[in-house]
Design an enzyme around this catalytic site. Sequence first.
Site, PDB file in Angstrom:
ATOM      1  N   TYR A 285       0.858  -1.195   0.000  1.00 17.64           N
ATOM      2  CA  TYR A 285       0.000   0.000   0.000  1.00 17.64           C
ATOM      3  C   TYR A 285       0.885   1.232   0.000  1.00 17.64           C
ATOM      4  CZ  TYR A 285      -3.410   3.445   1.708  1.00 17.64           C
ATOM      5  OH  TYR A 285      -4.218   4.537   1.863  1.00 17.64           O
TER       6      TYR A 285
ATOM      7  N   ASP B 108       9.341   2.755  -0.242  1.00 19.34           N
ATOM      8  CA  ASP B 108       8.298   3.382   0.563  1.00 19.34           C
ATOM      9  C   ASP B 108       8.581   3.110   2.044  1.00 19.34           C
ATOM     10  OD1 ASP B 108       6.088   4.204   1.948  1.00 19.34           O
ATOM     11  OD2 ASP B 108       4.624   3.341   0.544  1.00 19.34           O
TER      12      ASP B 108
ATOM     13  N   LYS C 168       4.226   9.012   8.706  1.00 11.11           N
ATOM     14  CA  LYS C 168       4.014   8.445  10.051  1.00 11.11           C
ATOM     15  C   LYS C 168       4.997   8.988  11.097  1.00 11.11           C
ATOM     16  CE  LYS C 168       1.042   4.908   8.307  1.00 11.11           C
ATOM     17  NZ  LYS C 168       1.047   4.124   7.108  1.00 11.11           N
TER      18      LYS C 168
HETATM   19  C1  LIG Z   1       0.358   4.630   5.736  1.00 13.56           C
HETATM   20  C2  LIG Z   1       1.116   4.355   4.490  1.00 13.56           C
HETATM   21  C3  LIG Z   1       1.041   5.193   3.371  1.00 13.56           C
HETATM   22  C4  LIG Z   1       0.060   6.330   3.285  1.00 13.56           C
HETATM   23  O1  LIG Z   1       0.321   7.314   4.216  1.00 13.56           O
HETATM   24  P1  LIG Z   1      -0.893   8.316   4.656  1.00 13.56           P
HETATM   25  O2  LIG Z   1      -0.217   9.306   5.534  1.00 13.56           O
HETATM   26  O3  LIG Z   1      -1.895   7.456   5.330  1.00 13.56           O
HETATM   27  O4  LIG Z   1      -1.408   8.927   3.407  1.00 13.56           O
HETATM   28  C5  LIG Z   1       1.884   4.952   2.305  1.00 13.56           C
HETATM   29  N1  LIG Z   1       2.745   3.921   2.326  1.00 13.56           N
HETATM   30  C6  LIG Z   1       2.839   3.071   3.375  1.00 13.56           C
HETATM   31  C7  LIG Z   1       3.826   1.967   3.345  1.00 13.56           C
HETATM   32  C8  LIG Z   1       2.006   3.253   4.469  1.00 13.56           C
HETATM   33  O5  LIG Z   1       2.078   2.383   5.477  1.00 13.56           O
END
Ligand SMILES: *Cc1c(COP(=O)(O)O)cnc(C)c1O
Length: 431
Positions: free
Chosen positions: A147, A242, A270
């Site tokens: 994701y 990511d 995060k």
């Molecule tokens: C949470 C998450 C996102 C998206 O971040 P948001 O701040 O919720 O838009 C993208 N990549 C990874 C791996 C994530 O865990």
Amino acid sequence: MSTVSAGRSAELFHEACLLIPGGVNSPVRAFRAVGGTPIFFERAEGAHLFDVDGKSYIDYVSSWGAIILGHADRRIHEAITQAALSGTSFGAPHEGEVRLAREVTRRMPGVERVRFVNSGTEAALAVLRVARAATGREKIIKFEGNYHGAVDALLAKAGSGVATFGLPDSAGVPPEAAAATLIARYNDAGHVQELLKANKGEVAAIIVEPVSGNMGLIPPDPGFLDALRHLADLHHVLLIVDEVMTGFRVSAGGACALYSLKPDLVMMGKVIGGGLPVGAYGGRQDLMDVVAPVGPVYQAGTLSGNPLAMAAGFAALSALDDGSYERLEGLGARLQAGLEEVILEVGIAAQVQRVGSMISVFIATEPVRDFASAQESDKAFFSKVFHAMLTRGVYLPPSALEAWFLNLAHTEAEIDRTVEAFAASLGEVMA
Ligand SMILES: *Cc1c(COP(=O)(O)O)cnc(C)c1O
């Protein structure tokens, strides 16, 4: 299914549903994957959440990993308060941006330049644009179950939130937006190689969660990340790592530092915001120089680099030292060992998978390595365990396909209480 929150939570949820789609501002919070009524919280402190009905929980969501020092940490609180006294937004440069950028570039391997945005989703949007502009190519290889935010082009086979609802793709995404997205199996570099060969000269980037945290916790197989780096070099394709979940969490320098992986571009989020809305993307200088005002890629944000958010992020990163990561590893190892002992005693087929402070329990006979095996795990059984744990004051992520997050406020005693609750919960569910 038992619902713990019969009182005020249920009332608020009822009203919320009349005002907000599904009563929530992010789908997984709605408890659809596990059934029952979501709990409304009033307050959080340390490792605990306190709901509107006066019940407390040991928290393993940690705001989906954003909280690493523990809830309502004094240092973050003071940084935010101090910043707020000087104004909540300037819409112009300020020193807080430079301070946080200095910390980020110092810690994260391969991040020579960084641009702050407001979420991981925004970072994904921007990083794709950069990768496509820098290579002049359009196709992106992403992994099934990974994701990267609610971005049109990446909402194909996108893990937890999406997968939980059985929607392989989101409605409302034009086919052409996802048409340039190629899907590979996680932990399968051979599949990536096939896709690269079949799309020769057309792939801009491979985007990967270096530790997969959005289909439960799936570590990279030994050699998988190295193979991606090798394939990217061989085919002159960019590697986008990511680190929104793993950055500043699995080590000071994220998964790239942990696995000695050299990224071209990196997404962050995060932890970087200390609980405030921050995302970031960065990477090699020559790539980041395509971003306006230096280069032709437009990307902007009214509240990007917000002074409160920068201050919170700086306070969070400043509080993290080598000892913090040792402590998180120790807590994670203790939780894992405890859960595994219970699983062995009870004699259930379950897999505890962990990298540092990210952990999950799959009800499955074999280790889970990809999206297909994650989907095959017994999610209905997990849902029962979730509710049994909730009754015992432990708040797990409300989905079998989400990672659990420890933070520095968890204590050994709370870990042990959690393991006891797990033993009792399994006993209840299997009775
Ligand atoms: C949470 C998450 C996102 C998206 O971040 P948001 O701040 O919720 O838009 C993208 N990549 C990874 C791996 C994530 O865990």
